[in-house]
Design an enzyme around this catalytic site. Structure first.
Site, PDB file in Angstrom:
ATOM      1  N   SER A   1     -16.043 -19.194 -16.322  1.00 22.74           N
ATOM      2  CA  SER A   1     -17.299 -19.375 -15.597  1.00 22.74           C
ATOM      3  C   SER A   1     -17.501 -20.848 -15.294  1.00 22.74           C
ATOM      4  CB  SER A   1     -18.459 -18.846 -16.439  1.00 22.74           C
ATOM      5  OG  SER A   1     -19.700 -19.306 -15.916  1.00 22.74           O
TER       6      SER A   1
ATOM      7  N   HIS B   1     -17.957  11.439 -17.564  1.00 22.20           N
ATOM      8  CA  HIS B   1     -19.302  10.929 -17.253  1.00 22.20           C
ATOM      9  C   HIS B   1     -19.613   9.634 -18.017  1.00 22.20           C
ATOM     10  CE1 HIS B   1     -20.154  14.880 -15.426  1.00 22.20           C
ATOM     11  NE2 HIS B   1     -19.552  15.382 -16.496  1.00 22.20           N
TER      12      HIS B   1
END
Length: 429
Positions: A280, A158
């Site tokens: 980027s 989880h």
């Protein structure tokens, strides 16, 4: 466009309708044009065996098919809109070079079985590549599982810290997964390894076609016997091949998810090879795991292709033009899927762990399950042991290597059984 194979005297061809009918077919046919040539060679040999072609005519056809294949590879012959499709291009070339001999090549076959056999040969080639890449990825993962068997890694469920895991367990998981994927690709290849050539339009022809010869000449494992089933299998076999590819890409997707998380600053467990990252356009500080993210996304193309083909198959028996649209789907699926798988082995070889970050992420709660099992082994009912181990007051800093060594259930860190995986891997050679 060259003369259409099916055009009858007095029938006007509407260019708009013809563009719709042809679609991208001639462009897509570049994918398996060489396989179509290979199948044409085998078909011609079969025609010579039953007396339709003379030995001299066969020699001429085989010679011109070889020249055509070489011209196509070299870019001297371009499959473009002047042809209706790749099949008609082959016939047009043979007629141009050989006259009446070229006009004999289509005896006993239809474009229906012609596209089937070319597609089948193409699928065999691609499935063999899937199996090889999965096997190579499994080899890398298994080698690293051996080398990093006791490297402590946080285990999550989880996305919450769960138990201490290890490099051996992480790598062994992918090794076994890709072994399974290689087996599935290999088994699917064996399933599609059936020769449809000679089924014509799905009803056979009044000639004793040499189907045993073409089966052997083209390297098929068996003949697809029922002529009508050859048509019924179109789409069905493609979906099976896509399913095998998809199984591997599902594993790639989950592995890529791990790496996306593990390379983030919040985790910092893994450093990717520089060539697998990009920058980027605006943020000078960024190195982005774009390759991993696109590998993760690649399954979407496979799933979409399967859905597209499945939706085409709501058809009665016999050939229907709807099936033309199955070509683009398989090309897109395998193009995207194999593109991701091609990059995987080197990524697995060259990613680097950051052991200090992984060790720092191990907290006392991650030894609670070990404590519960130890208490149960000493005789305490497990549910009582569970309650005691759930008390944070009983948690303490643990020794991750000792925890891993004590995990001796088969397949766990203390008993990885990597030799079993190695034997399965060796059997794939």
């Amino acid at each position: 466009m060259t003369q259409l194979l099916w055009q009858k005297p007095g029938v006007k061809v509407d260019e708009r309708i013809q563009r719709f009918l042809a679609g991208e077919d001639v462009i897509l046919d570049r994918e398996f044009f060489l396989f179509d040539i290979e199948a044409s060679r085998a078909h011609a040999e079969g025609l010579q065996q039953i007396g339709i072609l003379t030995g001299e005519e066969l020699d001429g056809i085989k010679r011109e098919l070889s020249v055509l294949a070489e011209d196509f590879r070299a870019g001297r012959f371009v499959l473009d809109e002047q042809f209706e499709d790749g099949h008609s291009a082959i016939e047009a070339r043979l007629i141009e070079r050989l006259g009446d001999t070229g006009r004999r090549i289509h005896t006993g076959r239809s474009r229906n079985d012609q596209v089937l056999v070319a597609t089948r040969l193409w699928l065999k080639d691609r499935l063999a590549r899937v199996a090889a890449l999965c096997r190579e990825s499994a080899e890398v993962a298994l080698a690293r599982a051996t080398a990093e068997a006791s490297l402590p890694i946080p285990g999550y469920t989880h996305l919450q810290r769960a138990m201490v895991s290890s490099g051996g367990m992480w790598w062994a998981a992918w090794a076994e997964g890709f072994i399974d994927d290689a087996v599935r690709a290999r088994d699917t290849l064996a399933w599609v390894d059936a020769n449809p050539l000679g089924s014509a339009a799905g009803y056979g022809v009044n000639l004793p076609l040499a189907r045993d010869h073409t089966t052997q000449a083209l390297g098929f494992g068996r003949m697809q016997v029922a002529a009508t089933y050859a048509q019924l299998s179109r789409g069905k076999f493609e979906m099976g091949a896509i399913d095998a590819l998809g199984a591997a890409l599902l594993d790639v997707r989950r592995l890529a998810w791990d790496l996306s998380l593990f390379t983030s600053a919040e985790f910092g467990f893994v450093a990717l090879p520089a060539e697998y990252t990009t920058g980027s356009s605006i943020m000078p500080n960024k190195r982005n795991p774009d390759v991993v993210e696109l590998m993760r996304a690649s399954y979407s193309a496979v799933a979409a292709a399967r859905t597209e083909i499945e939706q085409l198959l709501s058809l009665p028996s016999g050939y229907h033009r709807d099936l033309q649209f199955s070509k683009g789907a398989i090309f897109h699926a395998f193009g995207r899927g194999l593109g991701a798988l091609e990059l995987l082995p080197d990524l697995l070889r060259n990613l680097e762990w950051r052991p200090e970050r992984m060790r720092a992420a191990l907290d006392p709660s991650m030894y609670a399950t070990d404590l519960a099992v130890d208490l149960a082994r000493q005789g305490m009912p497990f549910r009582d042991a569970y309650k005691q181990a759930a008390d944070p007051a009983r948690w303490a800093e643990g020794d991750p290597e000792a925890s891993l060594a004590s995990r001796v259930s088969p397949g766990a860190a203390g008993d990885l059984r990597l030799d079993v995986l190695q034997r399965r891997l060796d059997a794939l050679q």
